[in-house]
Design a protein around this motif. Structure first.
Motif, short mmCIF file in Angstrom:
data_model
loop_
_atom_site.label_atom_id
_atom_site.label_comp_id
_atom_site.label_asym_id
_atom_site.label_seq_id
_atom_site.Cartn_x
_atom_site.Cartn_y
_atom_site.Cartn_z
N GLY A 1 0.68 36.53 -14.99
CA GLY A 1 2.03 36.81 -15.45
C GLY A 1 3.07 35.89 -14.87
O GLY A 1 4.11 35.67 -15.49
N HIS A 2 2.83 35.34 -13.68
CA HIS A 2 3.87 34.52 -13.04
C HIS A 2 3.70 33.04 -13.30
O HIS A 2 4.55 32.25 -12.91
CB HIS A 2 3.88 34.77 -11.54
CG HIS A 2 2.55 34.56 -10.89
ND1 HIS A 2 1.45 35.31 -11.20
CD2 HIS A 2 2.15 33.67 -9.97
CE1 HIS A 2 0.43 34.88 -10.49
NE2 HIS A 2 0.82 33.91 -9.73
N PRO B 1 3.29 32.73 -19.98
CA PRO B 1 3.93 33.85 -20.66
C PRO B 1 3.07 35.11 -20.60
O PRO B 1 1.85 35.04 -20.64
CB PRO B 1 4.07 33.36 -22.10
CG PRO B 1 4.13 31.90 -21.98
CD PRO B 1 3.28 31.54 -20.82
N GLY B 2 3.75 36.24 -20.50
CA GLY B 2 3.02 37.50 -20.39
C GLY B 2 3.53 38.27 -19.21
O GLY B 2 4.67 38.14 -18.81
N PHE C 1 3.73 44.25 -18.52
CA PHE C 1 3.93 45.09 -19.71
C PHE C 1 3.02 44.64 -20.85
O PHE C 1 2.30 45.44 -21.44
CB PHE C 1 5.39 45.05 -20.14
CG PHE C 1 6.28 45.87 -19.27
CD1 PHE C 1 6.33 47.25 -19.41
CD2 PHE C 1 7.06 45.29 -18.30
CE1 PHE C 1 7.14 48.01 -18.60
CE2 PHE C 1 7.87 46.04 -17.48
CZ PHE C 1 7.92 47.41 -17.63
N ALA D 1 2.40 53.74 -10.54
CA ALA D 1 3.81 53.96 -10.23
C ALA D 1 4.05 53.91 -8.73
O ALA D 1 5.01 53.28 -8.26
CB ALA D 1 4.27 55.30 -10.80
N PHE E 1 3.97 50.34 -7.41
CA PHE E 1 5.20 49.59 -7.69
C PHE E 1 6.31 50.01 -6.73
O PHE E 1 7.04 49.18 -6.20
CB PHE E 1 5.61 49.83 -9.14
CG PHE E 1 6.67 48.89 -9.63
CD1 PHE E 1 6.58 47.54 -9.36
CD2 PHE E 1 7.74 49.35 -10.35
CE1 PHE E 1 7.55 46.67 -9.80
CE2 PHE E 1 8.71 48.49 -10.80
CZ PHE E 1 8.61 47.14 -10.51
N SER F 1 3.34 43.17 -8.22
CA SER F 1 4.12 44.02 -9.11
C SER F 1 3.55 44.00 -10.51
O SER F 1 3.47 45.04 -11.19
CB SER F 1 5.57 43.55 -9.16
OG SER F 1 6.08 43.37 -7.90
N ASN F 2 3.11 42.81 -10.96
CA ASN F 2 2.52 42.71 -12.29
C ASN F 2 1.28 43.58 -12.40
O ASN F 2 1.07 44.24 -13.41
CB ASN F 2 2.14 41.25 -12.58
CG ASN F 2 3.21 40.56 -13.40
OD1 ASN F 2 3.91 41.21 -14.16
ND2 ASN F 2 3.32 39.28 -13.24
N ILE G 1 2.35 47.27 -12.56
CA ILE G 1 2.91 47.62 -13.86
C ILE G 1 1.82 47.59 -14.93
O ILE G 1 1.80 48.42 -15.85
CB ILE G 1 4.06 46.67 -14.21
CG1 ILE G 1 5.24 46.95 -13.29
CG2 ILE G 1 4.51 46.83 -15.63
CD1 ILE G 1 6.38 46.03 -13.50
N LYS H 1 -0.11 50.77 -14.73
CA LYS H 1 0.73 51.87 -15.18
C LYS H 1 0.88 51.88 -16.70
O LYS H 1 0.65 52.91 -17.35
CB LYS H 1 2.10 51.72 -14.55
CG LYS H 1 2.69 52.99 -14.07
CD LYS H 1 4.09 52.78 -13.67
CE LYS H 1 4.96 52.98 -14.86
NZ LYS H 1 4.72 54.23 -15.54
N VAL H 2 1.23 50.72 -17.26
CA VAL H 2 1.48 50.66 -18.70
C VAL H 2 0.19 50.88 -19.49
O VAL H 2 0.16 51.64 -20.45
CB VAL H 2 2.14 49.32 -19.07
CG1 VAL H 2 2.21 49.16 -20.56
CG2 VAL H 2 3.52 49.24 -18.49
N GLY I 1 -0.94 54.42 -19.06
CA GLY I 1 0.04 55.33 -19.63
C GLY I 1 -0.03 55.36 -21.15
O GLY I 1 -0.05 56.44 -21.75
#
Lengths: 171, 146
Positions: free
Chosen positions: B35-36, B39-40, B43, B82, B85, B120-121, B124, B127-128, B131
């Motif tokens: 992600g860093h 792109p992407g 989420f 969660a 994060f 963090s990526n 998340i 989680k996403v 979820g």
């Protein structure tokens, strides 16, 4: 000053929404609160939030009105096609006029209005080490917003799980 | 259970799904981890991971997918993501403020760079992904409970 008028208006509309016996009037009072909140966001210089609030408010209002009115609304279309056509054309013309006025004011590509954007573009690699600037913004500079977004998703999942859960054992 | 012809879609769909579902999951994990540098991010990658399980459920029926990720495991992983994060956010206090990037920055374009951003990526992403799959699972499995 405008903000205080809006706040007093919202308080009164909310009280009306609670006290009103008729469901439809109550829903419309809630809608008035939402639109006043939208104007308040505009006055507080947050147009993006105002747009989001407007869209969500209209959607919620339509769904709530649809849910409170049981019978189908009568739809009169025959015999009025001249009026319908001209009003449609008039609204299209007004929309295009305002869109033209708004598009003229847009800044050129690569020339942002806000100074903070230039700072992000210049310093994101050296300050965060991330080459993807979008990720650098959402997870470093504005990570607090992302925490809120994650909380929204978490709350949505909890809500769905709570609504659709199996009812307690009553066998 | 996978070869049970009564549940899920036809043999063609099942065969194609068996070939592609692992690749979709792997692509989602790739999007999360890179992600860093490309792109992407959490989420987008999380949605792709969730879609791989939704794909499994559509092709093979709900029992196979529930055997992979049960509802309890989904809610536990969701909470773990969660909390992860939030812990990353609180770890900023080691350097003095909320969400401060405390780890070493590394050199740009490396996979191990950008301090806490990849962590963090991942949080998340978990989680996403879980979820969204939990929402789909709740709508499919818990619908008939009346």
């Amino acid at each position: 000053m405008e903000l205080h008028i809006l706040l007093i208006f919202m308080i009164f509309a909310a009280i009306i929404a609670i006290e009103e016996k008729d469901l439809l009037s109550s829903v419309i009072a809630v809608g008035a609160v939402g639109f006043a909140l939208c104007l308040a966001f505009l006055i507080l210089k947050a147009p993006d939030l105002a747009i989001t609030q407007l869209v969500v408010e209209i959607l919620c209002l339509i769904i709530l009105i649809r849910a409170t009115i049981n019978k189908d609304l009568p739809l009169v279309i025959e015999g009025r096609w001249i009026f319908n056509t001209f009003s449609t054309l008039g609204f299209i013309a007004v929309f295009l006029l305002f869109a033209w006025l708004a598009l003229k004011e847009l800044p050129g590509f690569g020339e942002p209005i806000m100074a903070v954007v230039k700072k992000y573009l210049q310093e994101s690699v050296s300050k965060t080490g991330s080459v993807n600037i979008v990720t650098a913004v959402i997870l470093d500079f504005r990570a607090y917003d992302t925490l809120g977004e994650a909380t929204v998703l978490f709350t949505a999942v909890i809500g769905i799980m709570a609504i659709l859960r199996r009812p307690g054992r009553k066998k | 259970m996978i070869n049970n012809s009564k549940t899920g879609m036809t043999l063609i769909v099942k065969t194609i799904t068996r070939l592609t579902v692992g690749l979709i999951l792997l692509f989602g994990i790739y999007i999360i981890l890179h992600g860093h540098v490309s792109p992407g991010g959490g989420f987008a990658g999380g949605v792709i991971v969730a879609l791989s399980f939704v794909h499994l459920m559509l092709a093979f029926g709900k029992d196979v997918a529930v055997a992979k990720v049960s509802k309890n495991m989904a809610s536990n992983l969701e909470s773990i993501g969660a909390m992860m994060f939030l812990l990353i956010a609180l770890s900023g206090f080691l350097g003095g403020s909320f969400f401060l990037n405390v780890l070493a920055k590394g050199s740009p374009f490396d996979l191990l760079s950008a301090g806490t951003i990849p962590l963090s990526n991942i949080a998340i992403g978990i989680k996403v992904g879980v979820g969204l799959f939990a929402i789909f699972l709740a709508l499919v499995v818990l619908e008939r409970a009346k």
